[in-house]
Design a protein around this motif. Structure first.
Motif, PDB file in Angstrom:
ATOM      1  N   PRO A 157       0.821  -1.218   0.000  1.00 40.14           N
ATOM      2  CA  PRO A 157       0.000   0.000   0.000  1.00 40.14           C
ATOM      3  C   PRO A 157       0.853   1.266   0.000  1.00 40.14           C
ATOM      4  CG  PRO A 157      -0.670  -1.517   1.758  1.00 40.14           C
ATOM      5  CD  PRO A 157       0.583  -2.068   1.178  1.00 40.14           C
ATOM      6  N   GLU A 158       2.013   1.159   0.612  1.00 36.61           N
ATOM      7  CA  GLU A 158       2.840   2.367   0.667  1.00 36.61           C
ATOM      8  C   GLU A 158       3.374   2.703  -0.728  1.00 36.61           C
ATOM      9  OE1 GLU A 158       6.830   4.148   2.626  1.00 36.61           O
ATOM     10  OE2 GLU A 158       5.948   2.368   3.576  1.00 36.61           O
ATOM     11  N   TRP A 159       3.727   1.652  -1.458  1.00 30.63           N
ATOM     12  CA  TRP A 159       4.187   1.830  -2.850  1.00 30.63           C
ATOM     13  C   TRP A 159       3.090   2.510  -3.677  1.00 30.63           C
ATOM     14  CZ3 TRP A 159       8.906   0.809  -5.118  1.00 30.63           C
ATOM     15  CH2 TRP A 159       8.950   0.865  -6.511  1.00 30.63           C
ATOM     16  N   LEU A 160       1.891   2.023  -3.493  1.00 32.34           N
ATOM     17  CA  LEU A 160       0.759   2.582  -4.217  1.00 32.34           C
ATOM     18  C   LEU A 160       0.603   4.069  -3.898  1.00 32.34           C
ATOM     19  CD1 LEU A 160      -1.782   2.219  -5.977  1.00 32.34           C
ATOM     20  CD2 LEU A 160      -3.019   1.545  -3.920  1.00 32.34           C
ATOM     21  N   ALA A 161       0.740   4.394  -2.612  1.00 33.70           N
ATOM     22  CA  ALA A 161       0.603   5.788  -2.201  1.00 33.70           C
ATOM     23  C   ALA A 161       1.680   6.648  -2.850  1.00 33.70           C
ATOM     24  CB  ALA A 161       0.688   5.894  -0.679  1.00 33.70           C
ATOM     25  N   ARG A 162       2.889   6.078  -2.934  1.00 33.04           N
ATOM     26  CA  ARG A 162       3.987   6.858  -3.538  1.00 33.04           C
ATOM     27  C   ARG A 162       3.760   7.038  -5.040  1.00 33.04           C
ATOM     28  NH1 ARG A 162       9.416   4.200  -1.729  1.00 33.04           N
ATOM     29  NH2 ARG A 162      10.339   5.948  -2.850  1.00 33.04           N
ATOM     30  N   CYS A 163       3.175   6.031  -5.689  1.00 36.12           N
ATOM     31  CA  CYS A 163       2.836   6.172  -7.117  1.00 36.12           C
ATOM     32  C   CYS A 163       1.869   7.336  -7.306  1.00 36.12           C
ATOM     33  CB  CYS A 163       2.187   4.888  -7.642  1.00 36.12           C
ATOM     34  SG  CYS A 163       3.334   3.512  -7.834  1.00 36.12           S
ATOM     35  N   ARG A 164       0.868   7.389  -6.434  1.00 38.42           N
ATOM     36  CA  ARG A 164      -0.114   8.475  -6.534  1.00 38.42           C
ATOM     37  C   ARG A 164       0.549   9.828  -6.316  1.00 38.42           C
ATOM     38  NH1 ARG A 164      -4.931   5.392  -3.623  1.00 38.42           N
ATOM     39  NH2 ARG A 164      -5.781   4.369  -5.480  1.00 38.42           N
ATOM     40  N   GLU A 165       1.486   9.836  -5.372  1.00 40.12           N
ATOM     41  CA  GLU A 165       2.211  11.076  -5.096  1.00 40.12           C
ATOM     42  C   GLU A 165       2.962  11.554  -6.336  1.00 40.12           C
ATOM     43  OE1 GLU A 165       5.216  11.116  -1.848  1.00 40.12           O
ATOM     44  OE2 GLU A 165       3.490  10.339  -0.688  1.00 40.12           O
ATOM     45  N   GLU A 166       3.639  10.596  -6.989  1.00 34.86           N
ATOM     46  CA  GLU A 166       4.405  10.961  -8.175  1.00 34.86           C
ATOM     47  C   GLU A 166       3.479  11.501  -9.271  1.00 34.86           C
ATOM     48  OE1 GLU A 166       7.528  11.222  -8.243  1.00 34.86           O
ATOM     49  OE2 GLU A 166       7.958  10.155  -6.377  1.00 34.86           O
ATOM     50  N   LEU A 167       2.308  10.920  -9.369  1.00 37.42           N
ATOM     51  CA  LEU A 167       1.352  11.385 -10.375  1.00 37.42           C
ATOM     52  C   LEU A 167       0.910  12.813 -10.052  1.00 37.42           C
ATOM     53  CD1 LEU A 167      -0.456  10.788 -12.842  1.00 37.42           C
ATOM     54  CD2 LEU A 167      -2.240  10.131 -11.224  1.00 37.42           C
TER      55      LEU A 167
ATOM     56  N   LYS B  37       2.559  14.950  -8.349  1.00 38.14           N
ATOM     57  CA  LYS B  37       3.699  15.841  -8.612  1.00 38.14           C
ATOM     58  C   LYS B  37       3.787  16.167 -10.103  1.00 38.14           C
ATOM     59  CE  LYS B  37       7.793  14.866  -6.740  1.00 38.14           C
ATOM     60  NZ  LYS B  37       8.814  13.872  -6.306  1.00 38.14           N
ATOM     61  N   LEU B  38       3.628  15.141 -10.913  1.00 35.58           N
ATOM     62  CA  LEU B  38       3.663  15.354 -12.365  1.00 35.58           C
ATOM     63  C   LEU B  38       2.573  16.334 -12.784  1.00 35.58           C
ATOM     64  CD1 LEU B  38       4.433  14.689 -15.330  1.00 35.58           C
ATOM     65  CD2 LEU B  38       2.853  12.766 -15.193  1.00 35.58           C
ATOM     66  N   GLN B  39       1.383  16.062 -12.287  1.00 33.77           N
ATOM     67  CA  GLN B  39       0.250  16.864 -12.744  1.00 33.77           C
ATOM     68  C   GLN B  39       0.297  18.286 -12.203  1.00 33.77           C
ATOM     69  OE1 GLN B  39      -3.322  14.441 -12.153  1.00 33.77           O
ATOM     70  NE2 GLN B  39      -2.835  13.334 -14.034  1.00 33.77           N
ATOM     71  N   SER B  40       1.075  18.484 -11.152  1.00 37.11           N
ATOM     72  CA  SER B  40       1.175  19.860 -10.661  1.00 37.11           C
ATOM     73  C   SER B  40       2.471  20.519 -11.135  1.00 37.11           C
ATOM     74  CB  SER B  40       1.060  19.890  -9.135  1.00 37.11           C
ATOM     75  OG  SER B  40       2.013  19.014  -8.577  1.00 37.11           O
ATOM     76  N   GLY B  41       3.170  19.879 -12.053  1.00 38.29           N
ATOM     77  CA  GLY B  41       4.260  20.557 -12.748  1.00 38.29           C
ATOM     78  C   GLY B  41       5.653  20.363 -12.173  1.00 38.29           C
TER      79      GLY B  41
END
Length: 573
Positions: free
Chosen positions: A210-220, A222-226
RNA sequence: GCCCCGGUAGCUCAGUUGGACAGAGCAUCGGAUUUCUAAUCCGACGGUCGCAGGUUCGAGCCCUGCCCGGGGCGCCA
């Protein structure tokens, strides 16, 4: 040129109205269709039978009354009532030949231009990037580009847009995968394979960690906010992907006017939700922004996730609005697999609520499966599209080695590429799009029977005939000889050639390239029979020229039809 | 549970939106090449159109129910 069913339909309608002014006047059209069987003429009209019911008269009598008041027009040689009340129409040979010559002088070969002055945006292909194309991606690209070409041919202004999936959740997963498992060396050599590899590894990990999943979402996020670092990675991934796509598109003969992707609309997502909210269409449910579609009998549609992110529906609505603003299309057509039917019904319903009147069509097709079931990356039974194409080309080359040993190697490679890929494309296009397709190598690579190469072979034989004629009878002015028909198969061929325009129109209207495939297969079949059973270069002067002219016109129609399907036509096979 | 597709010859599929005796390809069998390319042509074999009702002059196609297969149904695209 006016189409045959239209000419005949108008004449029949006149006949009906003259005989039964009141009742027939209410009939919108009097349909005339190709005869079911050559014995029954060339075209038939069945309208007398339904009308008989309203009139309470025997159908045969109605048909006879309809015909009684009409003189035989120049285009018909015979009209008769048959069976329960069919009206069978026999075209006059002289008129058919006249029309054929007219068709041969028309660059459009008798096809109408219903699209003049109309714009249609076509959205097809549209793969998710960062993964290599596999055989499941063939249909949207192949069917979509055929429908695209059909529309251009009918006079539409088409804007073909490859709406890449380049802004979704997969990027968070891919970025994490790349950072932790990426191999820079492989990334340089085979970027898409490498991206897919790290994606799969990372995706598997999201399921157990679950932590990996959370970090994936974080990266997304980050990407989407530039975030500059993630944006740079995203740019690289996108560039690699598009380069590889372009290579396959080149082989398949697919061309786009625009390759934009969802990311192009990323700044329009929030305004779109705000616009929907401003119209009072949204409410908040479990933290997400949703649109209720009960009136349309559809489930509610999420337009903004509870974490603030946006999803597919929002992106598609934003895209519709943007396309309308930019291109003012009369129609937007989407070509995707059947799984997206509900999605598009929801999107279209919301567009209607927003007052959008542009026609929105979803052309869906059946999923491609393997005989043993669906394929998936996890099952490890994914067949890359390039591998399919390579295999097809190899097989075509093998046949060429046997049948045309004298062909120079370079030329042989070109022909094998055209024939192999033609086989793959035709095998897919010739099926009703909505059927579920079971992929088999045997079918996809068929080189005989009802196949792409059969059509290409017929074309090459004609080209050869035309060349031989030029060699043996130099200085002859073919066009100065009249065309005539003497053999039955010759007449059948001419009739078939005259039906090209109506077929193209029907294929485009129904969004079914398979309609054109059927026609071309039949045309090639009639021609092959003609070729095999009727002499032309050995016929007497006059007959010879007439037949060679018919060959030439067949080449035009067959060649044009194949080009509309995106299948190349080598002059020699 | 609800919604959308599909079920047609041994296999893979058409079937022009309700019309005439249901058509192709592959496979099997038989024939055709001193000739314009045999990747071809000509012929044979092969069917309860998933099942049961219904609608009508007429149904593979439309309606109802059922069986089998595929897909979809709130934060994937």
């Amino acid at each position: 040129m006016e189409l045959l069913p239209d000419i005949l339909g108008r004449w029949m309608k006149d006949a009906f109205v003259r005989a039964f002014p009141e009742e027939a006047g209410r009939m919108e059209t009097v349909a005339v269709v190709a005869a079911a069987n050559p014995e029954f003429g060339d075209y038939q009209c069945n309208a007398a039978m339904p009308l008989a019911k309203a009139l309470r008269q025997p159908p045969r009598k109605v048909a006879e009354t309809v015909l009684a008041g009409m003189e035989m027009p120049s285009f018909l040689s015979k009209v008769e009532v048959a069976g329960p009340g069919f009206i069978n129409l026999f075209l006059s040979d002289a008129w058919m030949v006249e029309r054929l010559v007219e068709l041969s002088r028309d660059p459009r070969l008798g096809a109408p231009e219903p699209g003049l002055g109309r714009t249609v945006v076509m959205d097809y292909g549209s793969p998710n990037i960062t993964k290599p194309l596999h055989i499941g991606h063939l249909r949207s690209h192949n069917i979509g580009s055929a429908i695209d070409r059909l529309h251009r041919f009918l006079g539409y202004r088409v804007i073909a847009d490859n709406h890449l999936g380049d802004w979704g959740t997969q990027f968070g997963v891919t970025i994490m995968g790349y950072r932790h498992f990426g191999d820079p060396e492989k990334m340089r050599k085979e970027p898409l394979e490498e991206l897919e590899r790290v994606y799969v590894l990372s995706y598997e990990k999201t399921k157990t960690d679950p932590e990996w999943l959370a970090r994936c979402r974080e990266e997304l996020v980050k990407l989407q906010s530039g975030d500059p670092e993630n944006v740079a990675l995203w740019r690289d991934f996108t560039r690699y992907s598009i380069e590889e796509l372009e290579h396959t598109y080149g082989r398949l003969g697919i061309k786009y006017d625009l390759v934009r992707g969802e990311s192009h609309y990323r700044d329009k997502l929030l305004p779109t939700v705000e616009f929907l909210a401003g119209k009072g269409l949204t409410r908040i449910s479990e933290g997400a922004t949703v649109v209720d579609l009960e009136e349309e009998g559809l489930p509610l549609c999420i337009v903004r996730k509870s974490d603030g992110g946006f999803n597919y529906a929002t992106s598609d609505i934003a895209t519709v609005r943007s396309r309308i603003e930019e291109f003012m299309p009369d129609r937007i057509v989407y070509v995707t697999d059947e799984r997206q039917q509900l999605h598009f019904r929801q999107v279209f319903a919301i567009c209607r609520r927003l007052g959008i009147e542009t026609a929105l069509d979803h052309v869906w097709f059946g999923l491609m499966r393997l005989p043993e079931g669906t394929f998936s990356t996890r099952e490890g039974n994914v067949i890359p599209l390039e591998r399919l194409l390579d295999e097809a080309v190899t097989r075509a080359k093998k046949v060429l080695d046997e049948t045309s040993p004298e062909m120079p190697d370079g030329r042989k490679k070109e022909v094998a590429e055209a024939v192999g890929i033609g086989a793959v494309k035709y095998a897919d296009l010739s099926q009703n799009p909505q059927s579920l397709v079971t992929f088999t190598w045997e079918k996809a690579l068929a080189l005989d029977g009802n196949s792409g190469p059969y059509l290409q072979y017929a074309y090459a034989r004609i080209a050869s005939v035309l060349d031989k004629y030029g060699e043996r009878f130099p200085g002859m002015d073919l066009q100065s000889f009249p065309v005539s028909v003497s053999e039955q198969v010759e007449r059948t061929l001419v009739l078939h050639l005259l039906r090209f325009g109506e077929t193209v129109r029907r294929a485009a209207e129904a969004y079914k390239p398979s309609v054109l495939c059927d026609y071309l297969y039949e045309l090639a079949g009639v021609y092959s029979s003609f070729y095999q059973n009727v002499p032309f270069l050995k016929a007497d002067e006059g007959v010879r020229e007439s037949r060679v002219r018919i060959c030439g016109i067949t080449a035009s129609v067959l060649g044009t039809g194949l080009k509309l399907l995106g299948i190349r036509t080598p002059e020699r096979i």
